[in-house]
Design a protein around this motif. Structure first.
Motif, PDB file in Angstrom:
ATOM      1  N   LEU A 156     -25.924   3.450  -0.516  1.00 28.71           N
ATOM      2  CA  LEU A 156     -27.095   4.331  -0.130  1.00 28.71           C
ATOM      3  C   LEU A 156     -26.921   5.069   1.108  1.00 28.71           C
ATOM      4  O   LEU A 156     -26.256   4.647   2.011  1.00 28.71           O
ATOM      5  CB  LEU A 156     -28.525   3.408  -0.034  1.00 28.71           C
ATOM      6  N   TYR A 208     -27.303   6.326 -11.554  1.00 28.17           N
ATOM      7  CA  TYR A 208     -27.920   6.488 -10.269  1.00 28.17           C
ATOM      8  C   TYR A 208     -29.101   5.787 -10.036  1.00 28.17           C
ATOM      9  O   TYR A 208     -29.577   4.828 -10.862  1.00 28.17           O
ATOM     10  CB  TYR A 208     -28.577   7.957 -10.732  1.00 28.17           C
ATOM     11  N   THR A 259     -29.229  14.709  -2.114  1.00 30.38           N
ATOM     12  CA  THR A 259     -28.825  13.814  -3.289  1.00 30.38           C
ATOM     13  C   THR A 259     -27.208  13.580  -3.105  1.00 30.38           C
ATOM     14  O   THR A 259     -26.345  14.462  -3.113  1.00 30.38           O
ATOM     15  CB  THR A 259     -29.053  14.705  -4.653  1.00 30.38           C
ATOM     16  N   THR A 260     -27.008  12.270  -3.110  1.00 28.25           N
ATOM     17  CA  THR A 260     -25.670  11.866  -3.190  1.00 28.25           C
ATOM     18  C   THR A 260     -24.876  12.245  -4.359  1.00 28.25           C
ATOM     19  O   THR A 260     -25.344  12.246  -5.417  1.00 28.25           O
ATOM     20  CB  THR A 260     -25.439  10.328  -2.953  1.00 28.25           C
ATOM     21  N   HIS A 318     -29.884   8.880  -5.732  1.00 30.65           N
ATOM     22  CA  HIS A 318     -28.390   8.416  -5.237  1.00 30.65           C
ATOM     23  C   HIS A 318     -27.554   8.228  -6.485  1.00 30.65           C
ATOM     24  O   HIS A 318     -27.932   7.507  -7.312  1.00 30.65           O
ATOM     25  CB  HIS A 318     -28.538   7.242  -4.386  1.00 30.65           C
ATOM     26  N   ARG A 375     -25.089   6.188  -7.566  1.00 26.97           N
ATOM     27  CA  ARG A 375     -24.639   4.946  -7.198  1.00 26.97           C
ATOM     28  C   ARG A 375     -23.340   4.373  -7.748  1.00 26.97           C
ATOM     29  O   ARG A 375     -22.229   3.883  -6.915  1.00 26.97           O
ATOM     30  CB  ARG A 375     -25.655   3.732  -7.824  1.00 26.97           C
ATOM     31  N   HIS A 403     -35.092  11.225  -2.929  1.00 28.48           N
ATOM     32  CA  HIS A 403     -34.312   9.994  -3.094  1.00 28.48           C
ATOM     33  C   HIS A 403     -33.801   9.678  -4.473  1.00 28.48           C
ATOM     34  O   HIS A 403     -34.183   8.817  -5.183  1.00 28.48           O
ATOM     35  CB  HIS A 403     -35.669   8.735  -2.955  1.00 28.48           C
TER      36      HIS A 403
END
Length: 190
Positions: free
Chosen positions: A163, A40, A21-22, A144, A146, A142
């Protein structure tokens, strides 16, 4: 000059944790500054019941052999997430913009699973149903972070993160544009 001093007090750290997870974190050398908004992106398996909505589902920590988990619990802490569908791949998957109104552990992951649309690669909360089949879709989480927007003198400071590679590959496979115009539109205030 005051806003320049304010900016110098911030340090942004971007990294990938063990669940891919970013994450975006902020550090202040003086006061803890409130994070006004986070946005996100997620790829979910299936479609949520509406193109946009607000999920208000209290959450509580539970234990177990698989480690700490969060679960919906009427006695739990308030948890609110706003969401909007950006694009779909038929009825198979949807690209969501998600904005938490609260900051509970695993909040977005639990809320997406509760919608019946678990995040791709999130076996912890979505089980086997959280994995799309296909050569161009990595079995990794998946989700992220953002964008983040911080209050500042006069106007907010906004930081946008690209991404990660595994999600960029999935977006290409599904035909999604990873850099759509106006992509950092927050869903709700605060």
């Amino acid at each position: 000059m005051a806003s320049a001093r304010w900016l110098c007090r911030l340090c942004f750290v971007f990294f990938f944790n063990d669940t891919a997870t970013t994450e975006i974190y902020t550090l202040s050398l003086h006061d803890a500054l409130p994070i006004s908004r986070k946005l996100y992106w997620a790829l979910v398996v299936g479609l949520p019941p509406a193109d946009a909505g607000r999920i208000a589902l209290p959450l509580a920590k539970t234990g177990g052999a698989a480690g700490e988990r969060m679960a919906a619990d009427a006695e739990g802490k308030t948890a609110i997430t706003h969401y909007a569908v950006i694009e779909t791949a038929g009825a198979r998957a949807a690209w969501l913009a998600l904005q938490p109104g609260t900051g509970r552990t695993h909040q977005i992951r639990v809320h997406c699973a509760a919608l019946g649309a678990p995040i791709q690669g999130d076996g912890k909360y979505g089980g086997a149903g959280a994995f799309l089949k296909g050569e161009g879709i990595a079995p990794r989480l998946h989700l992220h972070a953002r964008a983040i927007e911080l209050p500042g003198g006069g106007r907010p400071l906004r930081v946008v993160a690209p991404l990660p590679p595994h999600m960029r590959e999935t977006w290409a496979f599904l035909g999604f544009d990873p850099d759509p115009p106006g992509d950092v539109a927050f869903l709700a205030d605060g």
